[in-house]
Scaffold this motif. Structure first.
Motif, mmCIF file in Angstrom:
data_model
loop_
_atom_site.group_PDB
_atom_site.id
_atom_site.type_symbol
_atom_site.label_atom_id
_atom_site.label_comp_id
_atom_site.label_asym_id
_atom_site.label_seq_id
_atom_site.Cartn_x
_atom_site.Cartn_y
_atom_site.Cartn_z
ATOM 1 N N LEU A 116 0.298 -1.015 -0.075
ATOM 2 C CA LEU A 116 0.057 -0.111 -0.043
ATOM 3 C C LEU A 116 0.982 1.435 -0.052
ATOM 4 O O LEU A 116 0.514 2.283 -0.808
ATOM 5 C CB LEU A 116 -1.105 -0.052 1.460
ATOM 6 N N ILE A 117 1.543 1.031 0.573
ATOM 7 C CA ILE A 117 2.671 2.644 0.612
ATOM 8 C C ILE A 117 3.289 2.721 -0.463
ATOM 9 O O ILE A 117 3.338 3.850 -1.056
ATOM 10 C CB ILE A 117 4.090 2.101 1.768
ATOM 11 N N ILE A 118 4.056 1.871 -1.028
ATOM 12 C CA ILE A 118 4.156 1.703 -2.315
ATOM 13 C C ILE A 118 3.544 1.953 -3.394
ATOM 14 O O ILE A 118 4.088 3.100 -4.290
ATOM 15 C CB ILE A 118 5.368 0.414 -2.729
ATOM 16 N N LYS A 119 2.589 1.689 -3.515
ATOM 17 C CA LYS A 119 0.934 2.089 -4.106
ATOM 18 C C LYS A 119 0.709 3.463 -4.176
ATOM 19 O O LYS A 119 0.553 4.389 -5.277
ATOM 20 C CB LYS A 119 0.057 1.628 -4.346
ATOM 21 N N ASN A 120 0.625 4.361 -3.237
ATOM 22 C CA ASN A 120 0.136 5.635 -2.963
ATOM 23 C C ASN A 120 1.651 6.489 -3.252
ATOM 24 O O ASN A 120 1.129 7.566 -3.544
ATOM 25 C CB ASN A 120 0.073 5.374 -1.303
ATOM 26 N N SER A 121 2.614 5.717 -3.012
ATOM 27 C CA SER A 121 4.145 6.707 -3.713
ATOM 28 C C SER A 121 3.731 6.881 -4.911
ATOM 29 O O SER A 121 4.864 8.294 -5.342
ATOM 30 C CB SER A 121 4.624 5.920 -2.859
ATOM 31 N N LEU A 122 3.278 5.883 -5.476
ATOM 32 C CA LEU A 122 2.620 6.004 -6.858
ATOM 33 C C LEU A 122 2.122 7.595 -7.170
ATOM 34 O O LEU A 122 2.815 8.556 -8.304
ATOM 35 C CB LEU A 122 3.051 5.053 -7.842
ATOM 36 N N ARG A 123 1.645 7.725 -6.224
ATOM 37 C CA ARG A 123 0.779 9.350 -6.846
ATOM 38 C C ARG A 123 1.295 10.148 -6.384
ATOM 39 O O ARG A 123 1.131 11.186 -7.325
ATOM 40 C CB ARG A 123 -0.597 8.979 -5.842
ATOM 41 N N SER A 124 1.923 10.410 -5.396
ATOM 42 C CA SER A 124 3.055 11.454 -4.718
ATOM 43 C C SER A 124 3.916 11.287 -3.716
ATOM 44 O O SER A 124 3.327 10.552 -2.553
ATOM 45 C CB SER A 124 2.120 12.975 -4.608
ATOM 46 N N ARG A 125 4.871 11.835 -3.189
ATOM 47 C CA ARG A 125 5.542 11.756 -2.239
ATOM 48 C C ARG A 125 4.476 11.766 -0.982
ATOM 49 O O ARG A 125 4.587 11.335 0.033
ATOM 50 C CB ARG A 125 6.910 12.481 -1.902
ATOM 51 N N GLY A 143 -7.134 -3.888 -3.423
ATOM 52 C CA GLY A 143 -6.820 -4.334 -4.325
ATOM 53 C C GLY A 143 -7.762 -4.139 -5.187
ATOM 54 O O GLY A 143 -7.356 -4.494 -6.620
ATOM 55 N N VAL A 144 -9.283 -5.052 -4.832
ATOM 56 C CA VAL A 144 -10.201 -4.774 -5.762
ATOM 57 C C VAL A 144 -10.263 -3.297 -6.844
ATOM 58 O O VAL A 144 -10.214 -3.336 -7.558
ATOM 59 C CB VAL A 144 -11.448 -5.714 -5.347
ATOM 60 N N GLN A 145 -10.193 -2.234 -5.594
ATOM 61 C CA GLN A 145 -10.561 -0.899 -6.166
ATOM 62 C C GLN A 145 -9.209 -0.673 -6.771
ATOM 63 O O GLN A 145 -9.244 0.465 -7.624
ATOM 64 C CB GLN A 145 -9.843 0.393 -4.887
ATOM 65 N N THR A 146 -7.867 -1.115 -6.757
ATOM 66 C CA THR A 146 -6.309 -0.775 -7.113
ATOM 67 C C THR A 146 -6.913 -1.425 -8.657
ATOM 68 O O THR A 146 -6.225 -0.557 -9.370
ATOM 69 C CB THR A 146 -5.454 -1.053 -6.759
ATOM 70 N N LEU A 147 -6.814 -2.957 -8.395
ATOM 71 C CA LEU A 147 -7.511 -2.928 -9.880
ATOM 72 C C LEU A 147 -8.044 -2.835 -11.056
ATOM 73 O O LEU A 147 -8.203 -2.396 -12.440
ATOM 74 C CB LEU A 147 -8.050 -5.074 -9.665
ATOM 75 N N TRP A 148 -9.161 -1.892 -10.258
ATOM 76 C CA TRP A 148 -10.285 -1.566 -10.814
ATOM 77 C C TRP A 148 -10.405 -0.375 -11.753
ATOM 78 O O TRP A 148 -10.011 0.088 -13.177
ATOM 79 C CB TRP A 148 -11.218 -1.159 -10.125
ATOM 80 N N ALA A 149 -9.077 0.527 -11.036
ATOM 81 C CA ALA A 149 -8.727 2.188 -11.124
ATOM 82 C C ALA A 149 -7.868 1.286 -12.146
ATOM 83 O O ALA A 149 -7.073 2.384 -12.814
ATOM 84 C CB ALA A 149 -7.967 2.126 -9.886
ATOM 85 N N ALA A 150 -6.282 0.552 -11.808
ATOM 86 C CA ALA A 150 -6.350 0.357 -13.392
ATOM 87 C C ALA A 150 -6.751 0.130 -14.585
ATOM 88 O O ALA A 150 -6.293 0.720 -15.668
ATOM 89 C CB ALA A 150 -5.178 -1.464 -13.272
ATOM 90 N N ARG A 151 -7.217 -0.806 -14.671
ATOM 91 C CA ARG A 151 -9.061 -1.286 -16.041
ATOM 92 C C ARG A 151 -9.258 0.052 -16.469
ATOM 93 O O ARG A 151 -9.502 0.204 -17.274
ATOM 94 C CB ARG A 151 -9.792 -1.943 -15.584
ATOM 95 N N GLN A 179 -1.249 -3.146 -11.484
ATOM 96 C CA GLN A 179 -2.408 -5.170 -11.617
ATOM 97 C C GLN A 179 -1.091 -5.385 -10.673
ATOM 98 O O GLN A 179 -2.439 -6.532 -10.245
ATOM 99 C CB GLN A 179 -2.005 -4.798 -13.010
ATOM 100 N N VAL A 180 -0.316 -5.514 -10.332
ATOM 101 C CA VAL A 180 0.476 -5.963 -9.553
ATOM 102 C C VAL A 180 0.344 -6.124 -8.198
ATOM 103 O O VAL A 180 -0.163 -6.943 -7.442
ATOM 104 C CB VAL A 180 1.863 -6.211 -9.876
ATOM 105 N N SER A 181 0.368 -4.832 -7.673
ATOM 106 C CA SER A 181 0.043 -4.309 -6.150
ATOM 107 C C SER A 181 -1.087 -4.968 -6.065
ATOM 108 O O SER A 181 -1.476 -5.389 -4.804
ATOM 109 C CB SER A 181 0.249 -3.183 -6.107
ATOM 110 N N GLY A 182 -2.582 -4.580 -6.633
ATOM 111 C CA GLY A 182 -3.511 -4.611 -6.491
ATOM 112 C C GLY A 182 -4.045 -6.308 -6.284
ATOM 113 O O GLY A 182 -4.751 -7.108 -5.713
#
Length: 208
Positions: free
Chosen positions: A25-34, A85-93, A191-194
């Motif tokens: 989750l930390i890495i996923k949210n860090s992709l948005r911003s620091r 996880g589902v939220q992340t996958l849906w956002a990627a889709r 996709q991987v993180s989700g």
């Protein structure tokens, strides 16, 4: 006391280095911003401190002793992981449909509170974090030291140490943002993180 503290920090390093849902989750949210990544870290470490304090008062012993209480927390934790996880996958889709193969796409900023809340919720919904705090912290208390204040102090040190440790993750993702922000790369990472979050949730739900 110094040798005890050094051993404690070494153990904290091993704990933080073990891959888990908080790291994802930390890495996923860090992709948005620091900022988003760092607020997720602060939320996660607030949860670490809370479980440390709860362990200091002996309340996590109830969780360890009651199969029903543990199972309830386990299912709640699994649901939280799967939802994230589902939220992340849906956002990627959804992003694939909206952005196509566009490069240089910037992730929409989350509010600081949303990032903090996500890190906190994920940690508090993890029964393993509670059991680990109960089994880990009492072993570090120096002989003869008052147990309650010593465990609370150790929980605070643990949380502060992990803020610095995971802060390196946030900084590292920020340094690679130009590459990671490419639409195709970002979709793959989401996709991987989700998928990892969903798999961790399923594993937590199915374990005995």
């Amino acid at each position: 006391m110094l040798s005890t503290l050094l051993a404690f920090l070494g153990a904290c390093t091993l704990i933080a280095a073990s891959p888990g849902p908080s790291t994802v989750l930390i890495i996923k949210n860090s992709l948005r911003s620091r900022r988003s990544g760092f607020m997720t870290v602060l939320g996660n470490e607030t949860g670490v401190f809370v479980w440390g304090v709860v362990a200091a008062f002996g309340l996590t012993a109830l969780l360890a002793a009651s199969q029903l209480a543990y199972d309830v927390m386990r299912i709640v934790g699994a649901v939280v992981l799967v939802v994230f996880g589902v939220q992340t996958l849906w956002a990627a889709r959804r992003r694939k449909g909206e952005q196509g193969q566009a490069e240089g796409w910037e992730a929409p900023e989350r509010s600081a509170w949303a990032s903090y809340r996500g890190g906190l919720l994920l940690n508090l919904a993890n029964p393993k974090a509670a059991i680990f705090a109960m089994s880990f912290l009492p072993q570090i208390v120096p002989a003869g030291a008052p147990e309650l204040p010593a465990m609370i102090a150790l929980a605070a040190i643990w949380a502060v140490f992990e803020v610095g440790y995971y802060g390196v993750y946030v900084w590292g993702v920020g340094r690679m943002k130009a590459f990671l922000s490419r639409a195709r790369v970002r979709r793959r990472l989401e996709q991987v993180s989700g998928g990892v979050l969903v798999a961790l949730g399923a594993r937590l739900a199915l374990e005995s």
